[in-house]
Design a protein around this motif. Structure first.
Motif, mmCIF file in Angstrom:
data_model
loop_
_atom_site.group_PDB
_atom_site.id
_atom_site.type_symbol
_atom_site.label_atom_id
_atom_site.label_comp_id
_atom_site.label_asym_id
_atom_site.label_seq_id
_atom_site.Cartn_x
_atom_site.Cartn_y
_atom_site.Cartn_z
ATOM 1 N N GLN A 101 125.260 -34.899 53.565
ATOM 2 C CA GLN A 101 124.552 -34.720 52.293
ATOM 3 C C GLN A 101 123.041 -34.658 52.500
ATOM 4 N N TYR A 102 122.520 -35.510 53.370
ATOM 5 C CA TYR A 102 121.071 -35.484 53.628
ATOM 6 C C TYR A 102 120.653 -34.169 54.277
ATOM 7 N N PHE A 103 121.422 -33.704 55.256
ATOM 8 C CA PHE A 103 121.064 -32.456 55.929
ATOM 9 C C PHE A 103 121.195 -31.258 54.975
ATOM 10 N N GLU A 104 122.161 -31.313 54.081
ATOM 11 C CA GLU A 104 122.279 -30.248 53.088
ATOM 12 C C GLU A 104 121.094 -30.250 52.136
ATOM 13 N N ARG A 105 120.603 -31.432 51.786
ATOM 14 C CA ARG A 105 119.421 -31.518 50.918
ATOM 15 C C ARG A 105 118.193 -30.915 51.596
ATOM 16 N N ILE A 106 118.121 -31.039 52.918
ATOM 17 C CA ILE A 106 117.000 -30.436 53.649
ATOM 18 C C ILE A 106 116.978 -28.930 53.441
ATOM 19 N N LEU A 107 118.158 -28.305 53.531
ATOM 20 C CA LEU A 107 118.215 -26.848 53.434
ATOM 21 C C LEU A 107 117.899 -26.347 52.036
ATOM 22 N N VAL A 108 118.080 -27.190 51.035
ATOM 23 C CA VAL A 108 117.660 -26.819 49.676
ATOM 24 C C VAL A 108 116.137 -26.722 49.615
ATOM 25 N N VAL A 109 115.474 -27.639 50.327
ATOM 26 C CA VAL A 109 114.007 -27.663 50.335
ATOM 27 C C VAL A 109 113.456 -26.625 51.309
ATOM 28 N N PRO A 111 115.091 -23.746 53.789
ATOM 29 C CA PRO A 111 116.255 -23.044 54.353
ATOM 30 C C PRO A 111 116.086 -22.657 55.819
ATOM 31 N N TYR A 112 114.902 -22.876 56.405
ATOM 32 C CA TYR A 112 114.663 -22.496 57.793
ATOM 33 C C TYR A 112 114.537 -23.716 58.711
ATOM 34 N N TYR A 113 115.009 -24.870 58.251
ATOM 35 C CA TYR A 113 114.924 -26.094 59.051
ATOM 36 C C TYR A 113 116.067 -26.089 60.055
ATOM 37 N N ALA A 114 115.764 -25.676 61.279
ATOM 38 C CA ALA A 114 116.799 -25.392 62.275
ATOM 39 C C ALA A 114 117.642 -26.611 62.622
ATOM 40 N N ALA A 115 117.012 -27.778 62.779
ATOM 41 C CA ALA A 115 117.761 -28.965 63.204
ATOM 42 C C ALA A 115 118.829 -29.357 62.188
ATOM 43 N N ALA A 116 118.599 -29.040 60.917
ATOM 44 C CA ALA A 116 119.607 -29.344 59.896
ATOM 45 C C ALA A 116 120.860 -28.506 60.123
ATOM 46 N N TYR A 117 120.681 -27.225 60.478
ATOM 47 C CA TYR A 117 121.839 -26.377 60.774
ATOM 48 C C TYR A 117 122.611 -26.913 61.980
ATOM 49 N N THR A 118 121.884 -27.299 63.027
ATOM 50 C CA THR A 118 122.543 -27.833 64.217
ATOM 51 C C THR A 118 123.426 -29.017 63.863
ATOM 52 N N ASN A 119 122.870 -29.954 63.098
ATOM 53 C CA ASN A 119 123.627 -31.153 62.735
ATOM 54 C C ASN A 119 124.794 -30.834 61.814
ATOM 55 N N LEU A 120 124.599 -29.932 60.876
ATOM 56 C CA LEU A 120 125.684 -29.587 59.948
ATOM 57 C C LEU A 120 126.839 -28.903 60.676
ATOM 58 N N ILE A 121 126.518 -28.052 61.644
ATOM 59 C CA ILE A 121 127.581 -27.402 62.418
ATOM 60 C C ILE A 121 128.375 -28.451 63.202
ATOM 61 N N LEU A 122 127.652 -29.342 63.900
ATOM 62 C CA LEU A 122 128.326 -30.337 64.736
ATOM 63 C C LEU A 122 129.099 -31.356 63.899
ATOM 64 N N LEU A 123 128.496 -31.798 62.799
ATOM 65 C CA LEU A 123 129.173 -32.796 61.963
ATOM 66 C C LEU A 123 130.423 -32.224 61.309
ATOM 67 N N ASN A 124 130.349 -31.007 60.820
ATOM 68 C CA ASN A 124 131.513 -30.406 60.173
ATOM 69 C C ASN A 124 132.596 -30.059 61.192
ATOM 70 N N GLU A 125 132.199 -29.768 62.424
ATOM 71 C CA GLU A 125 133.206 -29.602 63.481
ATOM 72 C C GLU A 125 133.927 -30.921 63.708
ATOM 73 N N GLY A 126 133.165 -32.002 63.757
ATOM 74 C CA GLY A 126 133.779 -33.312 63.951
ATOM 75 C C GLY A 126 134.665 -33.728 62.798
ATOM 76 N N ARG A 127 134.330 -33.280 61.584
ATOM 77 C CA ARG A 127 135.126 -33.620 60.395
ATOM 78 C C ARG A 127 136.256 -32.619 60.170
ATOM 79 N N ARG A 128 136.379 -31.655 61.078
ATOM 80 C CA ARG A 128 137.439 -30.629 61.013
ATOM 81 C C ARG A 128 137.391 -29.867 59.677
ATOM 82 N N ARG A 129 136.218 -29.291 59.436
ATOM 83 C CA ARG A 129 136.011 -28.480 58.238
ATOM 84 C C ARG A 129 135.591 -27.081 58.677
ATOM 85 N N PRO A 130 136.551 -26.267 59.103
ATOM 86 C CA PRO A 130 136.207 -24.958 59.684
ATOM 87 C C PRO A 130 135.468 -24.040 58.733
#
Length: 210
Positions: A101-109, A111-130
């Motif tokens: 949720q925090y990383f998603e809020r970053i992208l609202v503010v 949209p070019y915050y690269a580290a947020a994308y990295t974390n969202l990809i890795l976290l959603n992979e870990g949560r098995r959300r393809p």
């Protein structure tokens, strides 16, 4: 950023003015009637007590990193630095859905915050959300290849989409910009593993450890 610690340098001039004013006032206090003299010092004690109480209350916001960044967001809800640090704190404590949720809020503010994308990809992979992995991976590929952080995000996007060779190239570009970045070397090792090149991957992992 509106954290109170940034007031320290900028308040130096004000402090000198206050000290000069107190010096002027106290040099004249001696000629005042005793009643006014006592009133003056009572006022000083009241002000001192008030600012001491405020300082004590403010110190509570600095007791932990999470308390500090939470306090920061109350004053500046769009501070991406605070949002990212809170997201990282949640990851460290295993509160992964809250971190997302925090990383998603970053992208609202931003949209070019690269580290947020990295974390969202890795976290959603870990949560098995393809579906979410695919969504953020595609969005990360829209980042311009202009910085090491962007290359890292694009590398994870390529890796999540099964494009391992492009992931290797992206991580190599990131390491060119950040040669001492351990996570970038580790990610490069993961990309080589996806290509089946285990010996090269091992070298990348060893560089990450070093």
């Amino acid at each position: 950023v509106v954290a109170d610690r940034y007031f320290y340098p900028s308040m130096a001039g004000v402090s000198f003015l206050v000290a000069w004013g107190v010096g002027k006032i106290t040099s004249r206090v001696e000629v005042l009637p005793p009643r006014l003299w006592r009133l003056f010092w009572c006022a000083c004690v009241v002000v001192f007590t008030m600012v001491s109480a405020l300082s004590f209350a403010q110190a509570r916001h600095w007791c932990t990193s999470e308390a500090l960044w939470t306090h920061e967001l109350r004053w500046n809800p769009t501070c991406v630095h605070a949002l990212y640090n809170l997201g990282s704190q949640c990851v460290a404590r295993g509160r992964l859905d809250e971190a997302i949720q925090y990383f998603e809020r970053i992208l609202v503010v931003d949209p070019y915050y690269a580290a947020a994308y990295t974390n969202l990809i890795l976290l959603n992979e870990g949560r098995r959300r393809p579906d979410d992995v695919h969504l953020y991976a595609q969005a990360a590929l829209e980042l311009p290849p202009t910085s090491a952080e962007n290359f890292i995000a694009r590398g994870h996007a390529f890796l999540a989409l099964g494009r391992a060779q492009e992931a290797v190239e992206s991580f190599q570009a990131a390491i060119f910009g950040l040669p001492e970045d351990a996570p970038a070397h580790n990610s490069l090792g993961m990309a080589y593993l996806a290509l089946g090149e285990e010996s090269v991957a091992e070298d990348a992992f060893r560089r990450a450890i070093r």
